[in-house]
Scaffold this motif. Structure first.
Motif, PDB file in Angstrom:
ATOM      1  N   LYS A 141     -10.628  17.172  42.581  1.00  0.00           N
ATOM      2  CA  LYS A 141     -10.564  18.549  43.029  1.00  0.00           C
ATOM      3  C   LYS A 141      -9.191  18.912  43.574  1.00  0.00           C
ATOM      4  O   LYS A 141      -8.641  19.962  43.284  1.00  0.00           O
ATOM      5  N   THR A 142      -8.610  18.022  44.367  1.00  0.00           N
ATOM      6  CA  THR A 142      -7.390  18.394  45.089  1.00  0.00           C
ATOM      7  C   THR A 142      -6.119  17.836  44.463  1.00  0.00           C
ATOM      8  O   THR A 142      -5.026  18.303  44.764  1.00  0.00           O
ATOM      9  N   LYS A 143      -6.238  16.802  43.619  1.00  0.00           N
ATOM     10  CA  LYS A 143      -5.081  16.094  43.050  1.00  0.00           C
ATOM     11  C   LYS A 143      -4.131  15.653  44.170  1.00  0.00           C
ATOM     12  O   LYS A 143      -2.906  15.615  43.998  1.00  0.00           O
ATOM     13  N   SER A 144      -4.714  15.374  45.314  1.00  0.00           N
ATOM     14  CA  SER A 144      -3.904  15.035  46.470  1.00  0.00           C
ATOM     15  C   SER A 144      -3.101  13.767  46.229  1.00  0.00           C
ATOM     16  O   SER A 144      -3.601  12.771  45.731  1.00  0.00           O
ATOM     17  N   ASP A 145      -1.840  13.853  46.601  1.00  0.00           N
ATOM     18  CA  ASP A 145      -0.921  12.737  46.581  1.00  0.00           C
ATOM     19  C   ASP A 145      -1.507  11.501  47.274  1.00  0.00           C
ATOM     20  O   ASP A 145      -1.236  10.369  46.918  1.00  0.00           O
ATOM     21  N   ARG A 146      -2.321  11.781  48.265  1.00  0.00           N
ATOM     22  CA  ARG A 146      -2.880  10.711  49.100  1.00  0.00           C
ATOM     23  C   ARG A 146      -3.915   9.889  48.356  1.00  0.00           C
ATOM     24  O   ARG A 146      -4.330   8.833  48.829  1.00  0.00           O
ATOM     25  N   LEU A 147      -4.379  10.385  47.205  1.00  0.00           N
ATOM     26  CA  LEU A 147      -5.506   9.734  46.534  1.00  0.00           C
ATOM     27  C   LEU A 147      -5.162   9.235  45.129  1.00  0.00           C
ATOM     28  O   LEU A 147      -6.022   8.755  44.405  1.00  0.00           O
ATOM     29  N   LEU A 148      -3.889   9.330  44.757  1.00  0.00           N
ATOM     30  CA  LEU A 148      -3.545   8.988  43.378  1.00  0.00           C
ATOM     31  C   LEU A 148      -3.378   7.480  43.174  1.00  0.00           C
ATOM     32  O   LEU A 148      -2.661   6.810  43.931  1.00  0.00           O
ATOM     33  N   TYR A 149      -3.993   6.996  42.123  1.00  0.00           N
ATOM     34  CA  TYR A 149      -3.891   5.582  41.768  1.00  0.00           C
ATOM     35  C   TYR A 149      -2.439   5.230  41.461  1.00  0.00           C
ATOM     36  O   TYR A 149      -1.962   4.152  41.782  1.00  0.00           O
ATOM     37  N   ASP A 178       3.759   3.117  45.240  1.00  0.00           N
ATOM     38  CA  ASP A 178       4.307   3.476  46.552  1.00  0.00           C
ATOM     39  C   ASP A 178       3.142   3.755  47.492  1.00  0.00           C
ATOM     40  O   ASP A 178       2.874   4.893  47.863  1.00  0.00           O
ATOM     41  N   ALA A 179       2.474   2.687  47.847  1.00  0.00           N
ATOM     42  CA  ALA A 179       1.180   2.840  48.513  1.00  0.00           C
ATOM     43  C   ALA A 179       1.284   3.400  49.924  1.00  0.00           C
ATOM     44  O   ALA A 179       0.281   3.824  50.494  1.00  0.00           O
ATOM     45  N   ALA A 180       2.495   3.423  50.483  1.00  0.00           N
ATOM     46  CA  ALA A 180       2.611   4.006  51.827  1.00  0.00           C
ATOM     47  C   ALA A 180       2.300   5.500  51.784  1.00  0.00           C
ATOM     48  O   ALA A 180       1.959   6.099  52.799  1.00  0.00           O
ATOM     49  N   ARG A 181       2.419   6.076  50.620  1.00  0.00           N
ATOM     50  CA  ARG A 181       2.069   7.498  50.500  1.00  0.00           C
ATOM     51  C   ARG A 181       0.576   7.726  50.485  1.00  0.00           C
ATOM     52  O   ARG A 181       0.108   8.835  50.744  1.00  0.00           O
ATOM     53  N   THR A 182      -0.176   6.705  50.064  1.00  0.00           N
ATOM     54  CA  THR A 182      -1.605   6.932  49.884  1.00  0.00           C
ATOM     55  C   THR A 182      -2.327   6.967  51.218  1.00  0.00           C
ATOM     56  O   THR A 182      -1.937   6.299  52.179  1.00  0.00           O
ATOM     57  N   GLY A 183      -3.370   7.773  51.260  1.00  0.00           N
ATOM     58  CA  GLY A 183      -4.234   7.802  52.443  1.00  0.00           C
ATOM     59  C   GLY A 183      -5.590   7.323  51.996  1.00  0.00           C
ATOM     60  O   GLY A 183      -5.728   6.232  51.432  1.00  0.00           O
ATOM     61  N   GLY A 184      -6.584   8.132  52.200  1.00  0.00           N
ATOM     62  CA  GLY A 184      -7.925   7.816  51.740  1.00  0.00           C
ATOM     63  C   GLY A 184      -8.694   9.115  51.704  1.00  0.00           C
ATOM     64  O   GLY A 184      -8.132  10.176  51.969  1.00  0.00           O
ATOM     65  N   GLY A 185      -9.960   9.028  51.393  1.00  0.00           N
ATOM     66  CA  GLY A 185     -10.781  10.233  51.332  1.00  0.00           C
ATOM     67  C   GLY A 185     -10.930  10.861  52.706  1.00  0.00           C
ATOM     68  O   GLY A 185     -10.771  10.196  53.721  1.00  0.00           O
ATOM     69  N   MET A 186     -11.229  12.143  52.682  1.00  0.00           N
ATOM     70  CA  MET A 186     -11.408  12.853  53.941  1.00  0.00           C
ATOM     71  C   MET A 186     -12.888  13.105  54.192  1.00  0.00           C
ATOM     72  O   MET A 186     -13.521  13.826  53.408  1.00  0.00           O
ATOM     73  N   PRO A 187     -13.447  12.545  55.268  1.00  0.00           N
ATOM     74  CA  PRO A 187     -14.852  12.811  55.560  1.00  0.00           C
ATOM     75  C   PRO A 187     -14.995  14.190  56.204  1.00  0.00           C
ATOM     76  O   PRO A 187     -14.011  14.794  56.616  1.00  0.00           O
ATOM     77  N   GLU A 188     -16.222  14.670  56.283  1.00  0.00           N
ATOM     78  CA  GLU A 188     -16.495  15.814  57.141  1.00  0.00           C
ATOM     79  C   GLU A 188     -17.131  15.254  58.416  1.00  0.00           C
ATOM     80  O   GLU A 188     -17.530  14.086  58.450  1.00  0.00           O
ATOM     81  N   TYR A 189     -17.223  16.067  59.413  1.00  0.00           N
ATOM     82  CA  TYR A 189     -17.848  15.621  60.661  1.00  0.00           C
ATOM     83  C   TYR A 189     -18.792  16.685  61.183  1.00  0.00           C
ATOM     84  O   TYR A 189     -18.589  17.869  60.938  1.00  0.00           O
ATOM     85  N   ILE A 190     -19.807  16.229  61.917  1.00  0.00           N
ATOM     86  CA  ILE A 190     -20.526  17.174  62.763  1.00  0.00           C
ATOM     87  C   ILE A 190     -20.328  16.696  64.185  1.00  0.00           C
ATOM     88  O   ILE A 190     -20.660  15.551  64.523  1.00  0.00           O
ATOM     89  N   ALA A 191     -19.722  17.541  64.981  1.00  0.00           N
ATOM     90  CA  ALA A 191     -19.512  17.197  66.384  1.00  0.00           C
ATOM     91  C   ALA A 191     -20.562  17.947  67.190  1.00  0.00           C
ATOM     92  O   ALA A 191     -20.779  19.140  66.981  1.00  0.00           O
ATOM     93  N   VAL A 192     -21.236  17.215  68.068  1.00  0.00           N
ATOM     94  CA  VAL A 192     -22.319  17.811  68.849  1.00  0.00           C
ATOM     95  C   VAL A 192     -21.947  17.791  70.329  1.00  0.00           C
ATOM     96  O   VAL A 192     -21.396  16.793  70.823  1.00  0.00           O
ATOM     97  N   PHE A 193     -22.210  18.883  71.018  1.00  0.00           N
ATOM     98  CA  PHE A 193     -21.903  18.994  72.443  1.00  0.00           C
ATOM     99  C   PHE A 193     -23.140  19.464  73.194  1.00  0.00           C
ATOM    100  O   PHE A 193     -23.984  20.172  72.649  1.00  0.00           O
ATOM    101  N   ARG A 194     -23.210  19.069  74.450  1.00  0.00           N
ATOM    102  CA  ARG A 194     -24.388  19.417  75.240  1.00  0.00           C
ATOM    103  C   ARG A 194     -23.993  20.214  76.470  1.00  0.00           C
ATOM    104  O   ARG A 194     -22.944  19.958  77.076  1.00  0.00           O
ATOM    105  N   LYS A 195     -24.851  21.173  76.795  1.00  0.00           N
ATOM    106  CA  LYS A 195     -24.626  21.922  78.040  1.00  0.00           C
ATOM    107  C   LYS A 195     -25.304  21.151  79.150  1.00  0.00           C
ATOM    108  O   LYS A 195     -26.529  21.137  79.264  1.00  0.00           O
ATOM    109  N   TRP A 196     -24.564  20.461  79.937  1.00  0.00           N
ATOM    110  CA  TRP A 196     -25.080  19.574  80.965  1.00  0.00           C
ATOM    111  C   TRP A 196     -25.111  20.324  82.275  1.00  0.00           C
ATOM    112  O   TRP A 196     -24.070  20.816  82.728  1.00  0.00           O
TER     113      TRP A 196
END
Ligand SMILES: C[S@@+](CC[C@H](N)C(=O)[O-])C[C@H]1O[C@@H](n2cnc3c(N)ncnc32)[C@H](O)[C@@H]1O
Lengths: 303, 481
Positions: free
Chosen positions: A139-147, A153-171
């Motif tokens: 989808k993104t052709k991101s430099d960070r994910l190219l084989y 030049d693997a220092a350029r590579t990163g990895g996949g990007m997860p999503e997160y759900i952050a939960v907070f409580r009214k204490w």
């Protein structure tokens, strides 16, 4: 109450075409059982030309300066002991948008957590949502994910990007007065709990989004919130009949889930076109709910 | 005024309302929708800024020296005269008026340089006069006003500037023209925006600026407001250093070389050496003077080296006798010392009669006077002296703005030859030159930043939609605390 651009309601939902900061500030204290939503990811997407669009900002600082107001008001309207869950991810930046000319990640998730805590919320939970790096690469052709980079030049590579759900409580001391959220074992056996309790959700689908209802000439929403994620949050953190709030309801994804799961829903959206679609989606969700017959509102993985 | 309207209910969140207002504000154009054909000789960038200013009605043209802002301004004035059938008044610095009249004639624009109100007669046209003469006129007869070299407002006393602002506050069409302001010069931008009736300076300050913690009395742009601020500035002005800022080719706009020569006088440090103030030698007579950079020390130093610096300047002028020379002084005693040494040199100083100043400046501009001695604060702004390519500073002040503007009189587009700048200073004054050099670096860096922001802003000067909710929201019955 506050003024809005437009509003619409069913029996179990109310939707407002309004600036959510202003609207939320006009809501009664301790009136919401749960809020769940995706905020605009800072300046990643501009949703509209409105001065109120939080995505229409020049900098992350400017984004948080406005989002902070919502976080504060959201705390006030949430019942003591109850939660807010936000769906976020980190952002990649490139040299052309960086002063230093570097490339890397902006920890948007971390900033959201920091600002929630600063505004009085208690950081409660962080769920990592696994996303397929191969699909992301396509989808993104991101430099960070190219084989190619991985080989040369693997220092350029990163990895996949997860999503997160952050939960907070009214204490707060008054939290004992708020009814507990309960799960009868007949409906929610141990293995359901064990699955939901997982720190990383491996089995949800990014394509599980509200997709129908976009007529051909309508623009698609840039990033609707996946329905399966929303559903787990709504089921784990609210009782049937309680009120779920989405300050950024977009085309109504969180509302559709809430209504389908027998909750009440309240939502705000700034962009009139999205608001109208949310109203349509909420109406049909309610009809299907009463008919007890769910049409295929979900595009599903196959779509 | 500004186009943002806050709905009543933002009252609950004043701080949030403030954020939004800062983000959204943009000036609403109040000029002409239909702009007639403009002069065929205008360069594309001149045409673009003139059209913009006519459309805006009240606007600023920040055009660097030599980009032809007077032609653009005169053309703007011509259209306003034509549309309103009322005269337009153009205020210019001393001796610049006749220059504009000549320029107008060259392009067939009807403009007349006048000194008093009696000279206003006949059909509506552009009248050019000097800032100093504004009291001779009743301003409500004019359909429009042009402030030429409007950054001169800064050098006026506060009352004068305030008077100008209120005098023209009812004039429907207003134009300010000046070189690109120093980007951190909020005073200048504030004065312009106030004069144009766009926003008062204090409102502008509170919206986008914050008091600098490190620098008492100084303000800087709030970080998240940088782009928003320039976007707002771009909604009522155009800022051009080169035609490419507006997307046009820069052909023909390359400046000739400039060469700067520093000539140093070795100051005699045994004079007024003073005595030690601290330590075990306190009270003892010093062998050498220890100059510092305080204002009083600099002044004392300057007086001591005045004659020597004047010698150096005279040497320069003598060694290049075919050339016209422009000599910049900072004080009257420097000017006197230089004048004594250069036969035929004439001076223009503050205390002189207006008409005398004017005729001398004009003589120099026309080439009939060879050596002119004056101060940057008097002749540093607006004059086109590109016939002259030699200048000397008998001394420098700490004002980078004055230095920059003074140099720009000769080193501007239209100058065909290399420009030589000679600076005479004492070795004990080296600190001044260092400050000027540092300020020049800062200026360039900030100007670059501002240009980028303004260029972007001009390219998509989209105005955000305002949010005006009218319907009262009703909450569902089931919602309860
Ligand atoms: C990440 S999207 C949410 C999408 C939504 N979860 C859905 O599935 O459709 C963020 C939404 O916030 C809206 N928005 C931005 N600023 C807003 C504001 N001040 N008040 C209300 N809505 C706003 C945008 O128009 C956009 O639709």
């Amino acid at each position: 109450m506050t003024n809005v651009l437009d509003q619409s309601a069913g029996t179990s939902w109310n939707a407002y075409n309004a600036d959510t900061v202003e609207f939320t500030a006009g809501m009664p204290t301790n009136s919401i059982d749960l809020s769940v939503y995706s905020p605009p990811f800072s300046s990643l997407y501009i949703y509209s030309e409105s001065e109120r669009d939080m995505g229409n900002v020049d900098s992350h600082d400017e984004f948080f300066a406005t989002y902070r107001h919502l976080i504060r008001e959201k705390l006030r309207i949430t019942k003591p002991g109850r939660l807010t869950a936000i769906h976020v991810k980190d952002l990649v930046f490139y040299s052309n948008s960086s002063e230093k000319g570097d490339r890397g990640l902006y920890h948007f998730t971390g900033e959201c957590i920091r600002v929630h805590v600063e505004e009085g919320w208690t950081f409660h939970r962080l769920i990592t949502i696994w996303r397929c790096p191969v699909k992301e690469m396509q989808k993104t052709k991101s430099d960070r994910l190219l084989y190619k980079n991985f080989r040369t030049d693997a220092a350029r590579t990163g990895g996949g990007m997860p999503e997160y759900i952050a939960v907070f409580r009214k204490w707060n001391e008054a939290m004992e007065n708020t009814p507990a959220v309960v799960h009868p074992p007949s409906q929610f056996p141990l293995d359901v709990w064990q699955e939901w309790a997982s720190p990383v959700w491996m089995d949800t689908h990014e394509t599980n989004v509200l997709n129908v209802g976009a007529k051909n000439d309508e623009e698609r929403h840039l990033c609707p919130m996946p329905l399966d994620l929303t559903q787990r949050i709504v089921l784990q953190y609210s009782n049937p009949g309680e009120t779920v709030y989405s300050p950024f309801m977009g085309i109504g994804s969180e509302g559709v889930v809430a209504v389908r799961e027998g909750r009440k829903f309240l939502g705000t959206e700034l962009k009139p076109a999205y608001f109208k679609r949310a109203v349509r989606n909420l109406q049909s969700a309610e009809e299907n709910q009463t008919a007890g017959d769910l049409l295929d509102t979900f595009s599903g993985d196959a779509a | 005024m500004t186009s943002h309207v806050l709905s009543a209910n933002t009252g609950i969140l004043p701080e949030y309302a403030d954020l939004i207002a800062r983000k959204a504000v943009a000036f609403t154009p109040r000029g002409f929708d239909q702009i007639p054909d403009l002069h065929p000789d205008l360069f594309p960038h001149q045409r673009a800024v003139t059209e913009f200013a006519l459309h805006a009605g009240c606007a600023a043209m920040f055009l660097d020296t030599g980009l032809g802002k007077s032609f653009s301004a005169l053309e703007w004035g011509r259209v306003v005269v034509e549309k309103t059938n009322k005269p337009v008044i153009m205020l210019a610095p001393l001796a610049v008026g006749p220059q504009h009249e000549r320029e107008a004639r060259r392009f067939g624009i009807d403009a007349k340089y006048i000194r008093t109100a009696d000279e206003i007669e006949g059909p509506a046209r552009i009248y050019i006069t000097n800032y100093e003469r504004i009291d001779n006129f009743l301003v409500n007869q004019f359909g429009g006003v042009i402030l030429d070299e409007s950054s001169i407002l800064k050098s006026f006393a506060g009352v004068t500037t305030r008077k100008l602002i209120s005098l023209f506050s009812q004039t429907p069409y207003r134009l300010c023209c000046t070189a690109t302001p120093a980007p951190n010069d909020h005073t200048e931008l504030g004065q312009h925006s106030a004069f144009l009736g766009i926003m008062d300076a204090p409102e502008m300050m509170s919206r986008w600026f914050i008091a600098d913690q490190q620098n008492a009395g100084k303000y800087r742009l709030k970080k998240p407001a940088v782009k928003a601020f320039w976007r707002w500035v771009a909604s009522w002005s155009r800022c051009v250093s080169l035609p490419s800022d507006l997307g046009f080719p820069d052909d023909g706009y390359v400046l000739p070389k400039i060469r700067t020569y520093e000539h140093t006088v070795k100051a005699d440090r045994t004079i007024n050496a003073g005595e030690e103030s601290k330590g075990k030698l306190a009270g003892q007579q010093r062998l050498f003077r220890m100059p510092d950079t305080s204002a009083t020390a600099i002044h004392a130093e300057k007086r001591l080296t005045c004659q020597d610096r004047a010698d150096l300047v005279a040497e320069c002028v003598d060694s290049d006798p075919e050339e016209q020379w422009l000599i910049w002084c900072d004080t009257d005693y420097d000017a006197d010392a230089v004048a004594e040494r250069i036969p035929g040199a004439e001076e223009v100083r503050g205390s002189m009669q207006l008409s005398l100043k004017e005729s001398r400046l004009d003589a120099f501009a026309q080439g009939s006077l060879r050596v002119l001695i004056t101060k940057p604060s008097i002749a540093g702004y607006g004059l086109n002296l590109q016939g002259c390519a030699r200048m000397a500073f008998a001394g420098l002040s700490f004002s980078y703005e004055n230095y920059y503007q003074a140099i720009r009189r000769c080193w501007r587009f239209g100058q065909k030859r290399e420009v030589e700048v000679h600076i005479a200073m004492a070795d004990t004054e080296a600190a001044i030159k260092r400050v000027i050099d540092r300020k020049s670096g800062d200026h360039l860096a900030m100007k670059h930043e501002m240009q980028i922001a303004m260029r972007e802003a001009a390219a998509n000067s989209r105005v955000l939609q305002t949010y005006e909710p009218k319907q009262e929201a009703t909450l569902p019955a089931w919602i309860s605390a």
